[in-house]
Structure formats: structure tokens, C-alpha cells
Design a protein around this motif. Structure first.
Motif, PDB file in Angstrom:
ATOM      1  N   ILE A 134       0.829  -1.212   0.000  1.00 31.39           N
ATOM      2  CA  ILE A 134       0.000   0.000   0.000  1.00 31.39           C
ATOM      3  C   ILE A 134       0.864   1.264   0.000  1.00 31.39           C
ATOM      4  O   ILE A 134       0.565   2.235  -0.698  1.00 31.39           O
ATOM      5  CB  ILE A 134      -0.941  -0.037   1.235  1.00 31.39           C
ATOM      6  N   ASP A 163      11.680   3.228   4.613  1.00 29.40           N
ATOM      7  CA  ASP A 163      11.487   1.787   4.825  1.00 29.40           C
ATOM      8  C   ASP A 163      12.753   1.249   5.489  1.00 29.40           C
ATOM      9  O   ASP A 163      13.680   2.017   5.780  1.00 29.40           O
ATOM     10  CB  ASP A 163      11.190   1.064   3.499  1.00 29.40           C
ATOM     11  N   ASP A 195      14.278   2.727  10.560  1.00 25.87           N
ATOM     12  CA  ASP A 195      13.368   1.818  11.253  1.00 25.87           C
ATOM     13  C   ASP A 195      12.562   2.667  12.238  1.00 25.87           C
ATOM     14  O   ASP A 195      13.082   3.071  13.285  1.00 25.87           O
ATOM     15  CB  ASP A 195      14.192   0.757  11.985  1.00 25.87           C
ATOM     16  N   ILE A 196      11.300   2.936  11.884  1.00 29.31           N
ATOM     17  CA  ILE A 196      10.535   3.894  12.690  1.00 29.31           C
ATOM     18  C   ILE A 196       9.986   3.275  13.988  1.00 29.31           C
ATOM     19  O   ILE A 196       9.235   3.932  14.707  1.00 29.31           O
ATOM     20  CB  ILE A 196       9.416   4.594  11.866  1.00 29.31           C
ATOM     21  N   ASN A 210       2.169   4.656   7.313  1.00 34.27           N
ATOM     22  CA  ASN A 210       1.672   3.438   6.665  1.00 34.27           C
ATOM     23  C   ASN A 210       2.357   2.163   7.139  1.00 34.27           C
ATOM     24  O   ASN A 210       1.757   1.090   7.079  1.00 34.27           O
ATOM     25  CB  ASN A 210       1.849   3.589   5.145  1.00 34.27           C
ATOM     26  N   THR A 245      -4.882   2.284   9.455  1.00 35.54           N
ATOM     27  CA  THR A 245      -5.281   1.337  10.477  1.00 35.54           C
ATOM     28  C   THR A 245      -5.861   0.105   9.782  1.00 35.54           C
ATOM     29  O   THR A 245      -5.364  -0.295   8.726  1.00 35.54           O
ATOM     30  CB  THR A 245      -6.223   2.007  11.524  1.00 35.54           C
ATOM     31  N   TYR A 263      -1.908  -7.630  16.554  1.00 37.56           N
ATOM     32  CA  TYR A 263      -2.135  -6.769  15.383  1.00 37.56           C
ATOM     33  C   TYR A 263      -3.420  -5.963  15.586  1.00 37.56           C
ATOM     34  O   TYR A 263      -3.442  -4.737  15.431  1.00 37.56           O
ATOM     35  CB  TYR A 263      -2.216  -7.644  14.123  1.00 37.56           C
ATOM     36  N   LYS A 306      -3.556  -1.934  16.052  1.00 38.04           N
ATOM     37  CA  LYS A 306      -4.208  -1.148  14.990  1.00 38.04           C
ATOM     38  C   LYS A 306      -5.314  -0.287  15.606  1.00 38.04           C
ATOM     39  O   LYS A 306      -5.637   0.782  15.095  1.00 38.04           O
ATOM     40  CB  LYS A 306      -4.752  -2.069  13.898  1.00 38.04           C
ATOM     41  N   PRO A 325      -8.156  -0.093   5.707  1.00 40.83           N
ATOM     42  CA  PRO A 325      -8.324  -1.081   4.640  1.00 40.83           C
ATOM     43  C   PRO A 325      -8.629  -2.468   5.183  1.00 40.83           C
ATOM     44  O   PRO A 325      -8.520  -2.736   6.388  1.00 40.83           O
ATOM     45  CB  PRO A 325      -6.958  -1.108   3.953  1.00 40.83           C
ATOM     46  N   ILE A 345      -6.481  -6.484   1.268  1.00 42.59           N
ATOM     47  CA  ILE A 345      -5.707  -5.869   0.185  1.00 42.59           C
ATOM     48  C   ILE A 345      -4.551  -6.812  -0.156  1.00 42.59           C
ATOM     49  O   ILE A 345      -3.775  -7.194   0.732  1.00 42.59           O
ATOM     50  CB  ILE A 345      -5.137  -4.496   0.624  1.00 42.59           C
ATOM     51  N   SER A 385      -1.241  -8.089  -0.675  1.00 41.65           N
ATOM     52  CA  SER A 385       0.103  -7.612  -0.334  1.00 41.65           C
ATOM     53  C   SER A 385       0.859  -8.772   0.300  1.00 41.65           C
ATOM     54  O   SER A 385       0.266  -9.800   0.632  1.00 41.65           O
ATOM     55  CB  SER A 385       0.038  -6.443   0.659  1.00 41.65           C
TER      56      SER A 385
HETATM   57  N1  LIG Z   1      -2.925  -5.731   3.217  1.00 40.07           N
HETATM   58  C1  LIG Z   1      -4.039  -5.625   3.897  1.00 40.07           C
HETATM   59  O1  LIG Z   1      -5.038  -6.331   3.669  1.00 40.07           O
HETATM   60  C2  LIG Z   1      -4.153  -4.619   5.007  1.00 40.07           C
HETATM   61  C3  LIG Z   1      -5.365  -4.542   5.696  1.00 40.07           C
HETATM   62  C4  LIG Z   1      -5.500  -3.618   6.711  1.00 40.07           C
HETATM   63  C5  LIG Z   1      -4.447  -2.766   7.032  1.00 40.07           C
HETATM   64  N2  LIG Z   1      -3.271  -2.862   6.363  1.00 40.07           N
HETATM   65  C6  LIG Z   1      -2.205  -1.944   6.760  1.00 40.07           C
HETATM   66  O2  LIG Z   1      -1.693  -1.290   5.618  1.00 40.07           O
HETATM   67  C7  LIG Z   1      -0.320  -0.903   5.846  1.00 40.07           C
HETATM   68  C8  LIG Z   1       0.527  -1.400   4.703  1.00 40.07           C
HETATM   69  O3  LIG Z   1       0.445  -2.821   4.682  1.00 40.07           O
HETATM   70  P1  LIG Z   1       0.756  -3.702   3.401  1.00 40.07           P
HETATM   71  O4  LIG Z   1      -0.340  -4.695   3.298  1.00 40.07           O
HETATM   72  O5  LIG Z   1       1.107  -2.836   2.254  1.00 40.07           O
HETATM   73  O6  LIG Z   1       2.033  -4.486   3.966  1.00 40.07           O
HETATM   74  P2  LIG Z   1       3.474  -4.803   3.332  1.00 40.07           P
HETATM   75  O7  LIG Z   1       4.046  -5.839   4.220  1.00 40.07           O
HETATM   76  O8  LIG Z   1       3.357  -5.091   1.874  1.00 40.07           O
HETATM   77  O9  LIG Z   1       4.249  -3.417   3.515  1.00 40.07           O
HETATM   78  C9  LIG Z   1       4.639  -2.927   4.781  1.00 40.07           C
HETATM   79  C10 LIG Z   1       5.926  -2.139   4.620  1.00 40.07           C
HETATM   80  O10 LIG Z   1       6.298  -1.605   5.900  1.00 40.07           O
HETATM   81  C11 LIG Z   1       7.713  -1.733   6.015  1.00 40.07           C
HETATM   82  N3  LIG Z   1       8.116  -1.718   7.427  1.00 40.07           N
HETATM   83  C12 LIG Z   1       7.934  -2.706   8.347  1.00 40.07           C
HETATM   84  N4  LIG Z   1       8.492  -2.345   9.509  1.00 40.07           N
HETATM   85  C13 LIG Z   1       9.029  -1.113   9.336  1.00 40.07           C
HETATM   86  C14 LIG Z   1       9.744  -0.224  10.182  1.00 40.07           C
HETATM   87  N5  LIG Z   1      10.026  -0.558  11.437  1.00 40.07           N
HETATM   88  N6  LIG Z   1      10.155   0.972   9.683  1.00 40.07           N
HETATM   89  C15 LIG Z   1       9.874   1.303   8.395  1.00 40.07           C
HETATM   90  N7  LIG Z   1       9.201   0.486   7.545  1.00 40.07           N
HETATM   91  C16 LIG Z   1       8.790  -0.701   8.011  1.00 40.07           C
HETATM   92  C17 LIG Z   1       8.024  -3.068   5.352  1.00 40.07           C
HETATM   93  O11 LIG Z   1       9.400  -3.213   5.039  1.00 40.07           O
HETATM   94  C18 LIG Z   1       7.108  -2.997   4.131  1.00 40.07           C
HETATM   95  O12 LIG Z   1       7.752  -2.389   3.037  1.00 40.07           O
HETATM   96  C19 LIG Z   1       0.058  -1.510   7.198  1.00 40.07           C
HETATM   97  O13 LIG Z   1      -0.056  -0.533   8.197  1.00 40.07           O
HETATM   98  C20 LIG Z   1      -0.990  -2.600   7.398  1.00 40.07           C
HETATM   99  O14 LIG Z   1      -1.182  -2.882   8.757  1.00 40.07           O
HETATM  100  C21 LIG Z   1      -3.096  -3.781   5.357  1.00 40.07           C
END
Ligand SMILES: NC(=O)c1ccc[n+]([C@@H]2O[C@H](COP(=O)([O-])OP(=O)(O)OC[C@H]3O[C@@H](n4cnc5c(N)ncnc54)[C@H](O)[C@@H]3O)[C@@H](O)[C@H]2O)c1
Length: 246
Positions: free
Chosen positions: A21, A40, A67-68, A94, A135, A149, A153, A179, A182, A184
Motif C-alpha cells: 500500500i 522503509d 526503522d521507525i 503506513n 489502520t 495486530y 491497529k 483497509p 488488500i 500484499s
Molecule cells: N494488506 C491488507 O489487507 C491490510 C489490511 C489492513 C491494514 N493494512 C495496513 O496497511 C499498511 C501497509 O500494509 P501492506 O499490506 O502494504 O504491507 P506490506 O508488508 O506489503 O508493507 C509494509 C511495509 O512496511 C515496512 N516496514 C515494516 N516495519 C518497518 C519499520 N520498522 N520501519 C519502516 N518500515 C517498516 C516493510 O518493510 C514494508 O515495506 C500496514 O499498516 C498494514 O497494517 C493492510
């Protein structure tokens, strides 16, 4: 008459934007003219192809490896961006993980607070800024077997309300996107194959399909734009109708 979203001249930090995302948000904000800063944890060498790919859509994104989950890194991220670009208009909190309790809390709750605090004074000085938190609908649905999780969230959800209330008088609008389902790497950690994942979810989706990162990125773009100038403290669900009418 037509409308367009033009973020030219604006600088946007997106945490966890090397994939999923966050990367889709980096793409769409770049297309809208913003100078994107991708944060990242991946090695800068591995970020180069991502920067090259997104750079074809507009301004080449800048990459910062921070690393946040550590408070000082949130502060350093903002400081480095101000040093390089002299402004921060948008922060997208994000980054997300499926991890243990400590890491989940550090990334989904503390980093959402510390990154926002790190950009707040600068945005307040200019009386302008947007913060978008990511979230999840699992806050309401209970999710699927990952209590750390779901609980953290919920922290991002309530911090959105806290930040919206506290920062609005400073000219900073804070909102969130919520979301679900999604495609991913994160969601695929729980399935053997895309077929298995789709077979599980599609029957549950009113719109008859799963979501893709671009579906969420478009909501993030809206929340960064003038189209949402009177939206404050909202949490917009992007889940194909599953939560409301599924
Ligand atoms: N995919 C879904 O269905 C879904 C649903 C609800 C919420 N979300 C939320 O959407 C957001 C993005 O998720 P996604 O599905 O794209 O996941 P993803 O795993 O594809 O991407 C997450 C990214 O965060 C980075 N990351 C992890 N720890 C980190 C840190 N300490 N510092 C900096 N970067 C860091 C990872 O390296 C990765 O590139 C997240 O907050 C996730 O909780 C996703």
C-alpha cells in the motif's frame, strides 16, 4: 468544469513505502506532482529500482532507510527531510507488520505518534499539513487470530482521533484509512497461494473481488488533497463493503 489533484511543490513522507500500500501511495502521490520521500527498512541499494520505477511517473522519490520502531529514528526521518527539502506537507503513517506484541506496539502505535510529533511543529509553523494514518477494519471485526495486530491497529485508530483533535487548531488535518483484504505480502503471510486467499475472501466481499494497494492509495490521495479540506478525524473504510454490508 473538471477537477484535478495537483500536489506540485509539496513534500510527502510515506513510511513503509517500499512495497504494498505504501508503494502504491508513493506512486499516486508522485503522479499528482508531489516530491515523495519513501521511508522503509530495506537496504538503499534495493530501494534504487523502486525509486527508478516510481521516478518514471514524476519526481524521483527520495529514499531514507529508517526503522521507525525507534523514537529517535522518527525524529531523524523528519529532520533529514527538512534538511533536504525544507518542507513537509504530508505524512502517511503506513508502515505495518505482523509481529510480536512489542514490535506491533512500537510500529502501529508509538511510531504513529512519534512520526506525527516529529512533523507537527514544522507543519504548525506553516499552519498547514496533512497526516494520514493507516489502520485496519480488524479493529471492528476482531481480525483473524492475531490479537497483537488487532489491538495495536486500534491504537492507530484512537491516535487518529487524538491527533485530529490536538492538531486541527494548528492547521493540520489528520485522518485515517481503514483497509481490509488488500493483496500484499502481509496478507499473503497467512495463505499458501493467491488462489487459496481469493477462495477464502471473495465469497465474503460484496464487490466480488479482493482489494489492491491502488484501491487504498486513491483514498490516501483524496485525504492529501484539497477535495478533503473539511474532513478531519475521519477514518475511511476501504474494504469493498465487507464491514458495512458484507
Ligand atoms: N494488506 C491488507 O489487507 C491490510 C489490511 C489492513 C491494514 N493494512 C495496513 O496497511 C499498511 C501497509 O500494509 P501492506 O499490506 O502494504 O504491507 P506490506 O508488508 O506489503 O508493507 C509494509 C511495509 O512496511 C515496512 N516496514 C515494516 N516495519 C518497518 C519499520 N520498522 N520501519 C519502516 N518500515 C517498516 C516493510 O518493510 C514494508 O515495506 C500496514 O499498516 C498494514 O497494517 C493492510
Amino acid at each position: 468544469m473538471s477537477y484535478e489533484i495537483n500536489l506540485s511543490g509539496q513534500v510527502a513522507i510515506i513510511t513503509g513505502a517500499a512495497k504494498g500500500i505504501g508503494k502504491a501511495a508513493a506512486e499516486i502521490l508522485t503522479q499528482a506532482g508531489a516530491q515523495v520521500v519513501i521511508d522503509d527498512i530495506i537496504d538503499p541499494e534495493n530501494a534504487k529500482p523502486i525509486q527508478d520505477e516510481i521516478g518514471k511517473l514524476g519526481l524521483r522519490p527520495h529514499y531514507i532507510q529508517k526503522d521507525i520502531s525507534k523514537e529517535e529514528n522518527c525524529r531523524d526521518l523528519a529532520a533529514e527531510v527538512l534538511d533536504k527539502f525544507s518542507r513537509i506537507d504530508i505524512l502517511v503513517n503506513n508502515a505495518g507488520v505482523v509481529a510480536n506484541w512489542e514490535k506491533s506496539f512500537d510500529i502501529h502505535v508509538k511510531a504513529v505518534h512519534f512520526c506525527a510529533e516529529a512533523v507537527k511543529d514544522h507543519m504548525a509553523k506553516r499552519g498547514n499539513g496533512r497526516i494520514i494514518n493507516v489502520t485496519s477494519t480488524c479493529v471492528f471485526s476482531g481480525g483473524t487470530g492475531i490479537p497483537q495486530y488487532v489491538a495495536t491497529k486500534a491504537g492507530a485508530y484512537s491516535l487518529t482521533r487524538y491527533q485530529a483533535k490536538t492538531y486541527a487548531p494548528l492547521g493540520i488535518l489528520v485522518n485515517a484509512v481503514m483497509p481490509s483484504v488488500i493483496m500484499s505480502e502481509m496478507i499473503m503471510t497467512r495463505y499458501e497461494s493467491i488462489e487459496e486467499m481469493e477462495a477464502h475472501y471473495i465469497p465474503l466481499m460484496p464487490v466480488g473481488r479482493i482489494g489492491y494497494p491502488e484501491d487504498v492509495a486513491k483514498v490516501i490521495l483524496f485525504l492529501c488533497s484539497e477535495l478533503s479540506s473539511f474532513v478531519c478525524g475521519e477514518i475511511i473504510v476501504a474494504d469493498g463493503g465487507r464491514l458495512a454490508v458484507g
